[in-house]
Structures are given as structure tokens and as C-alpha cells.
Write an enzyme that holds these catalytic residues in place. Sequence first.
Site, PDB file in Angstrom:
ATOM      1  N   LYS A  13      74.103  46.046  61.484  1.00 15.48           N
ATOM      2  CA  LYS A  13      74.758  45.520  62.687  1.00 15.48           C
ATOM      3  C   LYS A  13      76.102  46.187  62.943  1.00 15.48           C
ATOM      4  CE  LYS A  13      76.489  41.263  60.568  1.00 15.48           C
ATOM      5  NZ  LYS A  13      76.370  41.797  59.192  1.00 15.48           N
ATOM      6  N   ARG A  88      79.541  33.146  61.925  1.00 15.50           N
ATOM      7  CA  ARG A  88      78.727  33.169  60.705  1.00 15.50           C
ATOM      8  C   ARG A  88      78.374  31.767  60.228  1.00 15.50           C
ATOM      9  NH1 ARG A  88      80.550  38.542  58.622  1.00 15.50           N
ATOM     10  NH2 ARG A  88      79.381  39.072  56.758  1.00 15.50           N
ATOM     11  N   ARG A 127      75.332  52.484  50.093  1.00 19.80           N
ATOM     12  CA  ARG A 127      76.347  52.490  51.152  1.00 19.80           C
ATOM     13  C   ARG A 127      77.712  52.946  50.627  1.00 19.80           C
ATOM     14  NH1 ARG A 127      77.303  47.468  55.248  1.00 19.80           N
ATOM     15  NH2 ARG A 127      78.406  46.414  53.572  1.00 19.80           N
ATOM     16  N   ARG A 160      82.232  49.666  48.854  1.00 20.96           N
ATOM     17  CA  ARG A 160      82.943  48.403  49.025  1.00 20.96           C
ATOM     18  C   ARG A 160      82.744  47.566  47.771  1.00 20.96           C
ATOM     19  NH1 ARG A 160      81.124  45.926  54.728  1.00 20.96           N
ATOM     20  NH2 ARG A 160      81.247  44.040  53.482  1.00 20.96           N
ATOM     21  N   ARG A 171      75.922  37.325  48.625  1.00 24.98           N
ATOM     22  CA  ARG A 171      76.094  37.455  50.085  1.00 24.98           C
ATOM     23  C   ARG A 171      74.785  37.131  50.814  1.00 24.98           C
ATOM     24  NH1 ARG A 171      78.120  43.253  50.664  1.00 24.98           N
ATOM     25  NH2 ARG A 171      78.319  42.839  52.893  1.00 24.98           N
TER      26      ARG A 171
HETATM   27  P1  AMP Z   1      81.222  42.005  56.641  1.00 23.51           P
HETATM   28  O1  AMP Z   1      81.950  43.303  56.691  1.00 23.51           O
HETATM   29  O2  AMP Z   1      80.871  41.488  58.016  1.00 23.51           O
HETATM   30  O3  AMP Z   1      80.040  42.030  55.708  1.00 23.51           O
HETATM   31  O4  AMP Z   1      82.258  40.926  56.043  1.00 23.51           O
HETATM   32  C1  AMP Z   1      82.808  41.081  54.751  1.00 23.51           C
HETATM   33  C2  AMP Z   1      83.319  39.747  54.232  1.00 23.51           C
HETATM   34  O5  AMP Z   1      84.356  39.245  55.094  1.00 23.51           O
HETATM   35  C3  AMP Z   1      82.284  38.617  54.186  1.00 23.51           C
HETATM   36  O6  AMP Z   1      81.493  38.658  53.008  1.00 23.51           O
HETATM   37  C4  AMP Z   1      83.194  37.389  54.235  1.00 23.51           C
HETATM   38  O7  AMP Z   1      83.828  37.166  52.979  1.00 23.51           O
HETATM   39  C5  AMP Z   1      84.273  37.831  55.210  1.00 23.51           C
HETATM   40  N1  AMP Z   1      83.931  37.506  56.609  1.00 23.51           N
HETATM   41  C6  AMP Z   1      83.688  38.380  57.636  1.00 23.51           C
HETATM   42  N2  AMP Z   1      83.406  37.721  58.776  1.00 23.51           N
HETATM   43  C7  AMP Z   1      83.459  36.410  58.477  1.00 23.51           C
HETATM   44  C8  AMP Z   1      83.246  35.213  59.226  1.00 23.51           C
HETATM   45  N3  AMP Z   1      82.901  35.240  60.528  1.00 23.51           N
HETATM   46  N4  AMP Z   1      83.385  34.019  58.573  1.00 23.51           N
HETATM   47  C9  AMP Z   1      83.745  33.959  57.276  1.00 23.51           C
HETATM   48  N5  AMP Z   1      83.943  35.042  56.508  1.00 23.51           N
HETATM   49  C10 AMP Z   1      83.801  36.264  57.088  1.00 23.51           C
END
Ligand code: AMP
Length: 217
Positions: A13, A88, A127, A160, A171
Site C-alpha cells: 500500500k 487502523r 524489504r 526497518r 504486526r
Molecule cells: P507502517 O509504516 O504503516 O507499517 O507503520 C509503522 C508503525 O507505525 C505501525 O506498526 C504502528 O506502530 C505505527 N502506526 C502507523 N500508523 C498508525 C495508525 N494509524 N495507528 C496506530 N499506529 C500506527
Amino acid sequence: MNLIFLGPPGSGKGTQAKRISQKLGLLHLSTGDLLREAVKNGTELGKKAKAFMEAGNLVPDELIIGLIEEKLAAGQLDGGFILDGFPRTIPQAEALKEMLKKHKKSIDRSILLSVSDEEVIKRLSGRFYCPKCNAGYNYPMQMPKQDGRCDFDGTELRRRPDDEEDVVKNRLEVYKKQTSPIINYYQKESLLRDVPGDGDGPDRVMARVLKVLEEIA
Ligand code: AMP
């Protein structure tokens, strides 16, 4: 056009939101990128978010909702947007609806990129990203020209910390328990479109997403 991109971690995404926002001239807003930036810069938000992120858990709703409200209030979403990684949780989806209403906006479509658990684990273990310019790579589908180095600035690529195997498993659990209920939420609002994100490479997936968006163009 105001869009939400949904999908498990590693569904592509972020890649699709970046490409499609460039193509359609929309703002790409990734809450994960904003939070990683806050952690890197050691801001108050970053300090509060760090431990949750490292464990693969969600950051508390009120922190994230506040972040989006700031962007809306500053008019940054006025030219159309793709939200990547937000909402989320159901409370985030409900808060988003209210915030948008207050700013006389609404969501046009919520695009779900569906990918199997096996594919997610395979993708996340391959990744890498450039810590300098944030370019993303994926072994073996999108390899850099020189192994381990960014194509744009030659910086050494990194993984990461939350892409390590045990964190990825958490996750995925978090996605299933806390995030997947919002699929139903947008289905009920007749905004959801399911696009297969498996297997065929980012160009094919992008073409599918653009096709789905034709109905609101
Ligand atoms: P992502 O890059 O979208 O996978 O986000 C990395 C991490 O950021 C996630 O595993 C959460 O810890 C935090 N995070 C990102 N977006 C949100 C959200 N909308 N609500 C809560 N935590 C978030």
C-alpha cells in the site's frame, strides 16, 4: 479525490500510494512515515510512539488522530489525498469521518490491497530502504543496481527494525485483530474496493488500482 489505502503490512500500500499520488497529483500521507520521522527527530510524538512501533503494536489512537487533525486544519489535505496506514482501528475510522465532515470533506474510495500471509512474510523479509532518501527496495522483485546500495545516492540500505521476523508476526496479528474490522466498516459505507495485491509486481497492481478509480474519475 480523497482515498484510503488499506491492507496488511507488506501489501504494497505504501508503494502504490506513492506511485498513484504522483500520477494523480494527490497528497500521500503515510502515518508510518510521519511517525518514523518523529522518532528520528526525537520529538515528543516520537518519544511517545517509539516503544509501540518497535514492538509492532499500534500507537494510541489519540496521538494519530491529533496528527491527522493538524494536517486537515493546516489545509494540507485540500487538494485531494491518499491516506496510507490510517485509519487502523474503528475509533480512528469514526474520528476520521467526523474530522472530514467538520472540514466539509469525505472519502471517495477505500482501496483494500489483499495479500496472503505467506506473501507478506516473504515480502517483508526482503524489504530494504535508503535511510537518506527513503527509497524502497524489495529483494528479489525490485533489487537495487548495486547490491545493498541506494540507486539514487549510493547510501547503504537498511531494514526497518519492525521488519524482523518476530515483530512481523505481531504486526500481522495486530492487523487481524485491530485493523481488519475497518474493512467491514467501509464495506457498509459502500466505499470499499478489493484489489488483489499478490504476485504480479507493482506495475500490474497499479494498473488494477487505477482501473478501479476510473469509476470516480
Ligand atoms: P507502517 O509504516 O504503516 O507499517 O507503520 C509503522 C508503525 O507505525 C505501525 O506498526 C504502528 O506502530 C505505527 N502506526 C502507523 N500508523 C498508525 C495508525 N494509524 N495507528 C496506530 N499506529 C500506527
